[in-house]
Write an enzyme that holds these catalytic residues in place. Structure first.
Site, mmCIF file in Angstrom:
data_model
loop_
_atom_site.group_PDB
_atom_site.id
_atom_site.type_symbol
_atom_site.label_atom_id
_atom_site.label_comp_id
_atom_site.label_asym_id
_atom_site.label_seq_id
_atom_site.Cartn_x
_atom_site.Cartn_y
_atom_site.Cartn_z
ATOM 1 C CG ASP A 107 1.970 0.906 3.931
ATOM 2 O OD1 ASP A 107 1.152 0.012 4.084
ATOM 3 O OD2 ASP A 107 1.821 2.080 4.297
ATOM 4 C CG ASP A 161 -1.477 2.457 7.298
ATOM 5 O OD1 ASP A 161 -2.313 1.731 6.735
ATOM 6 O OD2 ASP A 161 -0.598 3.079 6.698
#
Length: 1174
Positions: free
Chosen positions: A468, A793
């Site tokens: 990320d 996620d």
């Protein structure tokens, strides 16, 4: 609630002590049954029994706004009546249970039996004992006490078995204890937000009591059952309890039931807690499992529901060095019975970790070899004895001599077993466990909290990291640095006086109201530090902007409290914006909106001018704004956020559920550029990864220019290189065919060059990870690590080989799906994890290199000794001691080597690299040659060298000889010094490098040496040792020291010359089928084939196999398509695995093609693969 003072609350309690629950107008049982209802049933029941949720709050003596008073006596009372929010973990195995498990080891059982027989026989003195004619070797040595000492060997073997068992059990026990410690740490760190006495506080999950008012928000894992009181747009994923994947929308009047262990996927709100701990829905399931789960003594890894282990998708049973730590599937396993359970657990099974696959294979190979050797040893000994006694010396078999002969046979059997014991490296599982446990403990210091042990070792093989951006690569401290307000682009925070008052008011209201009220900016903890940002960081940045404009958001919020918000469209990954509707004093509605600028600006048709008046905003104005304002901001690495609003008339009231119409025709107030600076240590960490052969890719929701700017700052991309930066839309366009299906070939064209994926949705992240893992583009299978913090996620974290969740910013769902939690959210901790992972792998290799040298030498010595002199030079007890020190202590010593930076200088090993490389094989065989030469020299000419009696051909029960003691002592000395050689596996010269950094190693080497002195000097009969003089000791140590010199000689020989060396422990394909399942699958074929006679089957299979192989070979020669080879697949069942063994570049694609679901029944697994035969 406030009107009842504490004292009368108590006096009332004293009166009602008799009827529990009477103090609160409802009992635990009522709530339990209430929480089992769903949807409308529940609403009806609440109406009939209580009236409404407000009434329930009153009965529970709590206020929906203020919460509980939070006084200690009140909380205690609630805990007593309604229970604590804590599910007692399954009792850990007692030490005795672990001992019993360690005793199940086959070799140990064989040894125990042998020892007991030997003991029994030594106490049995038949009348014919004195008969001279019994056996040749019975002569001379029957001294006074010697015959009586026959029991010692049996007893000593038993004693050493007990030692081995205790060590193993102790290791398991300490591992379990560590693991529970780790679990409880994770649990203590889990906090939840509740309202007490009007204050919003975070308390540990276990402290929550019935009657608490809990604040829930996107990404939470609900810690207890409750009723929804107030909130907006709340959607819950209840799949962990119901198995339904659809998100359930919660509302006070339709479905207010919130259940523990479920995930909040959208929205926010408040709930009153009605059931905790064992009485919550999850708790009830757990108690069922606990009661029914005694048979399943699979280390149930999480005893606590706070860990959300009710997440049924979590049931990928990660193999944890053999003890399958199965996370249970609550509802399904309760009904499904045993056989189903096994299958279900295997459905989600991740492949075995690389190391496990290789170790299993190696252990099987070694075990087979050991068995063969020990069988041959026994046969030769027995044959030699019988031929010698009954044929050569023509002795008759006398009945009174039977016990004597049996005793000989038992002795031979014991020697055979000893050979087997030494051949099998029992230390392997131990070394793996110790190494992993040690690493996990140390990784805690490096901010890695490992949830699944094998993740640590998989990380060493990682070839790609998908990270990320926000919070991992950057500091996650957002600040607004540029703004576009009233037609002016300010490059720094504008002066408040330069902004029109109307605009300013709109701006402050839009930011203050249209953000989670839990987001605040608090004064700094220390003087001179930065203000603390609490809650969503982007919103914190915007609130900071309000404060920088010398305005305050608190009064706005207190004027418009959260209860008064009319409707909230919370942020989610589809909308990429958040909107809040409020009712104005004149009954009309106003909606404030904020979100990613390119998305919100598309919906704007007006914009506020410098005078604070809305003017028309046409598409061409928008394009100009994108060019002049948004792109320059993005190229500076800023995230651009657009703030807008829209007014609606009071009648007719708009249809709020029609989002497309509502979120349109907005008026843009301003666009701000938010900076999130790169963490200072990240560029260096990324450089290390790249040097270590790991590709770092950035997957982010930001726009492409921002992402590219940050990627350049981090060093993920370097200007001038050949790389791809794609947006989610473009990525999807490129990987899908005309029908919109994802094609692996298309992904393979993209991923090797892809470095930045911007504006990506969670599904894009998952697709990318899956695409890289399934890719056959490179000869090694890629091992992918993923970092994530958001609920969305979850799928990608689960799919990845190693999932990293953020400890600070991560939601519970992300942590639940992950393997390792980064407690400081920092990318550089991932590099540490890689280092530790590689270190584990190397430690195991070091141990193997050492262990196998011992095994090879001991087996050959025992075998040849037994064949030539009818008695192994190394006695059973000595072998066990060697095995114990070499296994247990060496595994401790070599598995605790600390990692060094040099580990990051090499490329990852990958799946196909064998566990024992050529260099290691060279070391093993080289040292074995040295040791064998010396031991045999000592065995056959030792008595002449030292002028002592020969120990060869000693009769049964003869006293220990100096000769054999010297051999045993030399053997151990050589192992000790070779342990130092084993510290290096890549052929380095300096084996002492960094030895003092590992105190455990030094302690163990010295300790082993000390115990050896004790054994030799005072071991006497049980260890078959006789004390040695100083000069003999010196010689033993000198020969041992020779190992170090010899090690240098071996290091000089170039490995490349030794082509004949085989490697061992190589994985040829994805080893997804552990041995247990092979047996299950065999049955699947047999139903279909049982009609055919066995012989026929084999014949057909043989023919089929040969035909397929010929076709495969031809296919490779011609390079044609595989169609030919696949045409007859329907009739063939067992080639898939054999074909996978052809080591050729296109092997992988072929084996995949063969095992594709269309062409092959699962029965193929029924044939364990023949070793190495294509």
């Amino acid at each position: 609630m406030g009107d009842m003072t504490n004292s009368d609350f108590y006096s009332k309690n004293q009166r009602n002590e008799s009827s529990h629950g009477g103090e609160f107008g409802c009992t635990m049982e009522e709530f339990r049954s209430l929480m089992e209802l769903r949807g409308t049933e529940a609403v009806v029941k609440i109406k009939e029994t209580y009236g409404d949720t407000e009434a329930i709050c009153r009965r529970l003596k709590t206020s929906p706004v203020e919460g509980l008073p939070g006084t200690a006596p009140d909380l205690e009372k609630r805990k007593q009546i309604f229970g604590q929010n804590f599910i007692p973990p399954k009792k850990p195995k007692t030490f005795l249970q672990l001992v019993w498990e360690a005793l199940q080891d086959v070799t140990l059982i064989i040894l125990e039996i042998a020892a007991i027989i030997s003991l029994g026989l030594s106490f049995y003195h038949p009348p014919g004992e004195s008969n001279e004619g019994c056996a040749t070797a019975q002569g001379g040595a029957e001294d006074e006490g010697e015959a009586e000492a026959g029991w010692i060997e049996g007893a000593a073997i038993l004693l050493s078995v007990i030692c081995v068992v205790l060590v193993t059990a102790f290791n398991d026990w300490s591992k379990e204890k560590q693991f529970r410690g780790l679990q409880s740490r994770i649990e203590q760190e889990q906090k939840f937000t509740v309202v007490r006495a009007g204050q919003v506080v975070q308390i540990p999950v276990a402290e929550i009591v019935v009657g608490d008012i809990a604040q829930i928000k996107y990404g939470d894992l609900l810690p207890a059952d409750g009723l929804f009181i107030q909130g907006n747009d709340l959607k819950i994923d209840e799949s962990s309890l119901t198995g339904e994947s659809d998100q359930v929308r919660k509302s006070v009047d339709k479905d207010p039931m919130l259940l523990s262990g479920t995930h909040v996927m959208e929205g926010s709100g408040r709930m009153v807690v009605t059931a905790v701990g064992v009485n919550s829905q999850t708790g009830i399931i757990f108690t069922l499992l606990g009661a029914g789960g005694e048979e399943e003594e699979k280390k149930d890894k999480k005893g606590k529901m706070q860990d959300g282990n009710v997440d049924s998708s979590q049931s990928k049973a990660k193999q944890q060095d053999g003890a399958a730590a199965m996370e249970m599937q609550p509802l399904k396993s309760a009904e499904g019975g045993d056989a189903d359970d096994k299958k279900k657990a295997n459905m989600h099974k991740k492949e075995k970790s690389v190391l496990q696959g290789k170790l299993t294979k190696l252990a099987v190979q070694i075990g087979k070899a050991g068995l063969v050797m020990s069988a041959i040893t026994v046969i030769i000994l027995v044959l030699y004895f019988t031929v010698d006694t009954f044929v050569v010396n023509k002795k008759p078999w006398l009945p009174e001599c039977t016990p004597v002969y049996v005793q000989y046979f038992v002795k031979f059997f014991i020697i055979g077993v000893t050979v087997l014991v030494v051949a099998v490296p029992e230390g392997l599982p131990l070394a793996v466990t110790i190494s992993l446990a040690y690493s996990v403990k140390k990784m805690m210091k490096d901010n890695n909290l490992v949830r699944h042990l094998d993740a640590c070792e998989t990380m060493g093989n990682a070839t790609a990291i998908c990270s990320d951006k926000t919070g991992t690569l950057t500091t996650n401290r957002m600040t607004v640095v540029q703004a576009y307000v009233g037609d002016v682009h300010y490059k720094e925070i504008p002066d408040p006086s330069s902004i029109n008052a109307k605009t300013m008011e709109l701006l402050v209201n839009a930011i203050a109201i249209n953000s989670a009220y839990t987001t605040k900016i608090l004064p700094p903890e220390k003087e001179g530090a930065l203000p603390r940002q609490v809650g969503n960081k982007t919103e914190c940045g915007l609130l900071g902007f309000v404060l920088d404009l010398k305005q305050d958001y608190e009064p706005v919020r207190s004027q418009m409290p959260e209860e008064k918000l009319y409707k909230v469209y919370t942020f989610n990954s589809v909308r990429k914006s958040m909107s809040t509707v409020i009712k104005m004093p004149d009954e009309s509605f106003r909606m404030y909106s904020k979100g990613a600028s390119e998305i919100v600006l598309k919906k704007c048709c007006k914009i506020l001018s410098g005078a604070g008046e809305p003017r028309v905003f046409r598409p061409r104005d928008r394009d100009e704004m994108v060019k002049k304002v948004i792109e320059p901001m993005a190229c500076d690495g800023l995230r651009t956020i657009c703030v807008a609003y829209r007014d609606f008339p009071s009648s007719p009231e708009p249809d709020w559920d029609n989002e497309n119409d509502i979120l349109n025709d907005l008026t843009c107030i301003c666009v701000v550029g938010i900076e999130d600076p790169v963490r200072p240590e990240v560029p260096e960490a990324i450089r290390k990864c790249q040097r270590a052969g790991i590709t770092v890719r950035m997957v982010t929701g930001d726009n492409i220019n921002t992402a590219r700017a940050i990627a350049i700052k981090c060093g993920i991309i370097h200007p001038g290189e050949d790389f791809l930066c794609l947006e989610g839309k473009e990525f999807n366009r490129r990987i899908r065919n005309e029908k919109g299906e994802i094609e692996q070939e298309r992904i393979d064209k993209i991923w090797p060059k892809l470095r930045v994926l911007a504006r990506s949705s969670p599904t894009d992240k998952h697709t990318l990870v899956k695409g890289i893992i399934d890719s056959t583009h490179t000869e090694q299978r890629q091992v992918v690590a993923v970092t994530g913090d958001g609920t969305n996620d979850g799928p990608a974290l689960k799919k990845a080989d190693v999932g990293f969740a953020m400890g600070i910013a991560g939601t519970d769902v992300a942590k639940e799906a992950s393997d390792i939690i980064l407690t400081d959210d920092n990318f550089s901790s991932i590099v540490k994890a890689v280092m530790w992972g590689r270190n584990v792998y190397d430690s195991i290799s070091k141990f193997l290199q050492f262990q196998l040298t011992v095994n090879v030498v001991a087996v050959i010595v025992a075998f040849t000794g037994a064949c030539i002199t009818q008695d192994s030079p190394l006695k059973a007890v000595q072998m066990l001691w060697v095995n114990l020190i070499m296994d247990t202590f060496a595994s401790l010593a070599l598995a605790t080597e600390p990692p060094t930076e040099t580990l990051l200088l090499r490329k990852p090993y990958g799946r196909n690299k064998p566990l024992i490389s050529r260099t290691m094989m060279k070391n093993i065989l080289g040292h074995a040659v040295y040791q064998l030469t010396l031991i045999f020299t000592l065995l056959f000419v030792g008595e002449k060298m030292f002028q002592i009696d020969s120990g060869r051909n000693a009769p049964l029960h003869s006293p220990p000889s100096e000769h054999y003691t010297i051999i045993f002592n030399t053997f151990v000395m050589m192992q000790l010094f070779n342990e130092i050689n084993a510290r290096k596996i890549h052929g380095e010269r300096n084996v002492f490098d960094g030895i003092f950094r590992n105190p455990i190693f030094c302690t163990i080497v010295l300790g082993t040496f000390a115990i050896q002195i004790v054994i030799v000097q005072f071991g006497g009969k049980p260890f078959s040792c006789s004390p040695l003089q100083l000069d003999q000791w010196m010689w033993c140590i000198f020969i041992g020291l020779g190992e170090l010199v010899w090690g240098q000689v071996i290091a000089t020989i170039p490995t490349s010359r030794l082509k004949f060396l085989k490697e061992a422990g190589r994985l040829t394909q994805k080893e997804e089928i552990p041995e247990e399942e092979l047996n299950e699958d065999v049955e699947e074929i047999d139903h279909a084939e049982r009609e055919l006679r066995r012989g026929q089957i084999l014949w057909f299979r043989g023919l089929n196999r040969i035909q397929t192989q010929i076709e495969v070979v031809n296919t490779f020669k011609s390079g044609a398509s595989f169609q030919g080879a696949l045409r007859r697949q329907s009739s063939v069942t067992s080639q898939s695995q054999d074909v996978a063994n052809l080591s050729s570049p296109s092997r992988v694609s072929l084996s995949n093609a063969l095992s594709s679901p269309t062409s092959l029944p699962p029965a193929a697994a029924g044939h364990p693969r023949r070793e190495g035969v294509p």
